[in-house]
Design a protein around this motif. Structure first.
Motif, short mmCIF file in Angstrom:
data_model
loop_
_atom_site.label_atom_id
_atom_site.label_comp_id
_atom_site.label_asym_id
_atom_site.label_seq_id
_atom_site.Cartn_x
_atom_site.Cartn_y
_atom_site.Cartn_z
N THR A 36 0.86 -1.18 0.00
CA THR A 36 0.00 0.00 0.00
C THR A 36 0.90 1.23 0.00
N VAL A 37 0.33 2.38 -0.27
CA VAL A 37 1.10 3.62 -0.24
C VAL A 37 1.71 3.81 1.15
N LYS A 38 0.93 3.57 2.17
CA LYS A 38 1.42 3.73 3.54
C LYS A 38 2.64 2.84 3.80
N LYS A 39 2.59 1.61 3.31
CA LYS A 39 3.71 0.69 3.53
C LYS A 39 4.94 1.08 2.71
N CYS A 41 5.90 3.81 1.52
CA CYS A 41 6.48 5.12 1.84
C CYS A 41 7.20 5.13 3.18
N LYS A 42 7.19 4.02 3.89
CA LYS A 42 7.95 3.91 5.14
C LYS A 42 9.42 3.68 4.80
N TYR A 45 11.33 0.10 3.66
CA TYR A 45 10.30 -0.87 3.27
C TYR A 45 10.88 -1.97 2.39
N CYS A 119 4.57 9.03 -2.92
CA CYS A 119 4.58 9.35 -1.50
C CYS A 119 4.19 10.80 -1.23
N GLY A 121 1.86 12.19 -2.95
CA GLY A 121 0.46 12.27 -3.35
C GLY A 121 0.23 12.93 -4.70
#
Length: 147
Positions: A36-39, A41-42, A45, A119, A121
């Motif tokens: 996912t984007v959240k994952k 962008c960490k 990753y 990341c 957006g």
């Protein structure tokens, strides 16, 4: 006889050239459905999901008819891990370090640019995946050379 020799030379020469883009029959690109984007962008990753065995790398070289001991190639993800790509063999191809004007280093620049855009957006993850999977050279022209 001369025509046959010329045709044979052309066909053999064509296969001797390093692939600048993957063979889409062998490497259509595969995404990791858990990404996912959240994952992605960490930080770090990709280090948590990168897992391509030496056996798989050898298989990729064999599929493409390239010497597995060549130092002119890396086994690369068509859809990069940093954009939610999978380690599936159908997402891997031997990418040249030496071809010009496009090579592994150029694709790395594109991957980083698309990752930043996702990341930040500015584009969707799906758009980034589609752009790079469809034609990474065209994406490089659109996202790197145009900016």
């Amino acid at each position: 006889m001369i025509k046959l020799f010329a045709l044979l030379f052309f066909v053999t020469s064509a296969h001797a050239l390093p692939p600048v883009s993957p063979d889409y029959m062998l490497t259509p690109g595969v995404i990791d459905p858990r990404a996912t984007v959240k994952k992605i962008c960490k930080p770090y990753y990709t280090e948590t999901v990168r897992h391509v065995t030496m056996k798989t790398k050898k298989e990729v070289f064999k599929l493409y008819g390239i010497d597995q001991y060549s130092d002119s190639f890396e086994v690369d993800h068509l859809i990069p891990l940093e954009l939610g790509g999978s380690n599936d063999i159908k997402n891997l191809w031997p990418e040249s370090y030496t071809t010009t004007p496009y090579n592994a280093h150029d694709k790395d620049v594109l991957e980083n640019r698309l990752h930043k855009l996702v990341c930040d957006g500015k584009i969707t993850l799906i758009q980034a995946q589609m752009e790079i999977a469809r034609d990474w050279i065209r994406a490089h022209q659109d996202f790197i050379q145009q900016h």
